[in-house]
Design a protein around this motif. Structure first.
Motif, PDB file in Angstrom:
ATOM      1  N   GLY A 119      12.723  16.438 -41.329  1.00 25.10           N
ATOM      2  CA  GLY A 119      12.920  14.992 -41.328  1.00 25.10           C
ATOM      3  C   GLY A 119      12.670  14.337 -42.668  1.00 25.10           C
ATOM      4  O   GLY A 119      12.950  13.149 -42.845  1.00 25.10           O
ATOM      5  N   ILE A 120      12.137  15.092 -43.634  1.00 22.78           N
ATOM      6  CA  ILE A 120      11.852  14.545 -44.970  1.00 22.78           C
ATOM      7  C   ILE A 120      13.101  14.661 -45.835  1.00 22.78           C
ATOM      8  O   ILE A 120      13.793  15.672 -45.808  1.00 22.78           O
ATOM      9  CB  ILE A 120      10.674  15.293 -45.624  1.00 22.78           C
ATOM     10  N   ARG A 121      13.345  13.626 -46.607  1.00 25.93           N
ATOM     11  CA  ARG A 121      14.546  13.564 -47.446  1.00 25.93           C
ATOM     12  C   ARG A 121      14.145  13.532 -48.920  1.00 25.93           C
ATOM     13  O   ARG A 121      13.114  12.988 -49.280  1.00 25.93           O
ATOM     14  CB  ARG A 121      15.349  12.310 -47.086  1.00 25.93           C
ATOM     15  N   ARG A 122      14.988  14.097 -49.772  1.00 24.86           N
ATOM     16  CA  ARG A 122      14.747  13.999 -51.218  1.00 24.86           C
ATOM     17  C   ARG A 122      14.647  12.535 -51.637  1.00 24.86           C
ATOM     18  O   ARG A 122      15.208  11.648 -51.006  1.00 24.86           O
ATOM     19  CB  ARG A 122      15.889  14.645 -51.995  1.00 24.86           C
ATOM     20  N   SER A 123      13.996  12.308 -52.760  1.00 25.76           N
ATOM     21  CA  SER A 123      13.826  10.932 -53.225  1.00 25.76           C
ATOM     22  C   SER A 123      15.153  10.308 -53.659  1.00 25.76           C
ATOM     23  O   SER A 123      15.333   9.093 -53.543  1.00 25.76           O
ATOM     24  CB  SER A 123      12.840  10.888 -54.387  1.00 25.76           C
ATOM     25  N   ARG A 124      16.092  11.142 -54.123  1.00 23.57           N
ATOM     26  CA  ARG A 124      17.315  10.583 -54.715  1.00 23.57           C
ATOM     27  C   ARG A 124      18.475  11.568 -54.586  1.00 23.57           C
ATOM     28  O   ARG A 124      18.287  12.781 -54.694  1.00 23.57           O
ATOM     29  CB  ARG A 124      17.053  10.284 -56.191  1.00 23.57           C
ATOM     30  N   PHE A 125      19.657  11.039 -54.353  1.00 21.85           N
ATOM     31  CA  PHE A 125      20.895  11.819 -54.396  1.00 21.85           C
ATOM     32  C   PHE A 125      21.884  11.114 -55.316  1.00 21.85           C
ATOM     33  O   PHE A 125      21.900   9.882 -55.408  1.00 21.85           O
ATOM     34  CB  PHE A 125      21.532  11.935 -53.001  1.00 21.85           C
TER      35      PHE A 125
END
Length: 346
Positions: A119-125
């Motif tokens: 459920g955790i997402r990278r800070s930036r794409f």
């Protein structure tokens, strides 16, 4: 936001989706509370702008939200949440339409699609880098950015979207992400300070309790609240504190944004990344728990903001707040190491 040697100041002119969405919410509530059609009209235009200017609504990356007009390729989950949450709340209050719901679902679906399996997402794409293979890699990641700063409000957004749409996937991912952060708490990845991480968790935990009715989120909320209470100043503000000085931004030296904290115990209240979340956070905590202490905290922090508001004959700054405040000196505060949010950055 920067003051130069000749006394001149740089004025920021970037248009951002998150700031536009938050301003839309301010004018929406002001229009209702003050019964002023001017504010309601401004709100409508701002909400429309957040969608038309920042959200991709067709093609492979439908639901991608652009960060700003200066960085159309960039996507930050926390800023997406700050833009989308007001639109969801407006619809939950019964003042929305089917087109809003389509946008809300597209954004939530895209951000879930680009999250890790915890459920955790990278800070930036970056849009140009979002190939099918990159998305597949992102889906397999664990604890890619275990930070309340970057993730907690996105999880809260899913949970609010669940309340609106009843889509179980939003409930699942929202709770899973918050659980992943709380499994690490208080050792989540800090951006500005430990106080900031605590402040960023109050609203998401309250919404998790409200959406799920699971009492473990009430226990989590109490845990974070009592930790945060250790930082409370007699003014009602919460002071910056960072146990072990682990915050990422504390170690920068004039190359961008920087934590305001020089030393634990400093009399400095961050109004950009910490205290600003707590008015709505404590109000939702009261709604979710029916516990009077959270209502009292909401009143306390709101009173602090009333007392620390700028009053000036200069119309550009009358009625605003700057980056930070020293509640002992009752003056606005800035760090000389901070190039991104100087002392008079509004």
């Amino acid at each position: 936001s920067e003051i130069y040697t000749d006394g001149s100041q740089r004025f920021a002119d970037t248009v951002r989706g998150d700031c536009t969405g938050e301003a839309a919410w301010l004018y929406y509530l002001s229009g209702i509370y003050l019964q002023d059609e001017r504010y309601s009209k401004i709100s409508s235009h701002l909400f429309a702008s957040t969608i038309s200017d920042f959200v991709i609504m067709e093609g492979k990356h439908k639901g991608f939200v652009r960060w700003s007009n200066a960085a159309l390729e960039s996507n930050y989950g926390d800023d997406v949440a700050r833009m989308l949450m007001p639109l969801i709340l407006k619809n939950l209050l019964g003042d929305g339409d089917a087109e809003d719901v389509k946008v809300i679902e597209a954004v939530c679906d895209f951000h879930i699609k680009t999250s890790g399996k915890d459920g955790i997402r990278r800070s930036r794409f970056e849009l140009a880098e979002l190939s099918d293979e990159e998305i597949r890699i992102a889906n397999q990641e664990v604890l890619s950015c275990p930070s309340a700063h970057y993730n907690a409000y996105l999880h809260a957004t899913y949970l609010l979207a669940y309340k609106l749409t009843k889509k179980e996937d939003y409930l699942k991912f929202g709770l899973m992400g918050i659980d992943s952060l709380m499994d690490l708490y208080p050792n989540t990845q800090r951006e500005q300070s430990q106080t900031q991480e605590e402040a960023r968790l109050i609203l998401p935990l309250a919404i998790a309790l409200w959406a799920s009715k699971d009492q473990k989120y009430k226990k989590y909320l109490e845990e974070v609240y009592f930790d945060l209470l250790k930082r409370k100043h007699e003014s009602g503000a919460f002071l910056e504190w960072d146990e072990g000085y682990k915050a990422v931004m504390r170690h920068t030296k004039g190359d961008g944004e920087c934590s305001l904290l020089s030393e634990n115990g400093d009399s400095v209240a961050d109004l950009l990344y910490t205290n600003n979340w707590l008015g709505m956070g404590f109000i939702f905590a009261y709604i979710a728990s029916d516990d009077e202490k959270y209502l009292k905290e909401a009143e306390s922090i709101i009173n602090f903001f009333v007392e620390s508001q700028m009053i000036s004959k200069d119309k550009q700054i009358n009625g605003v707040w700057a980056r930070a405040f020293d509640p002992d000196l009752k003056e606005y505060f800035g760090s000389p190491a901070d190039k991104g949010g100087g002392p008079y950055c509004i």
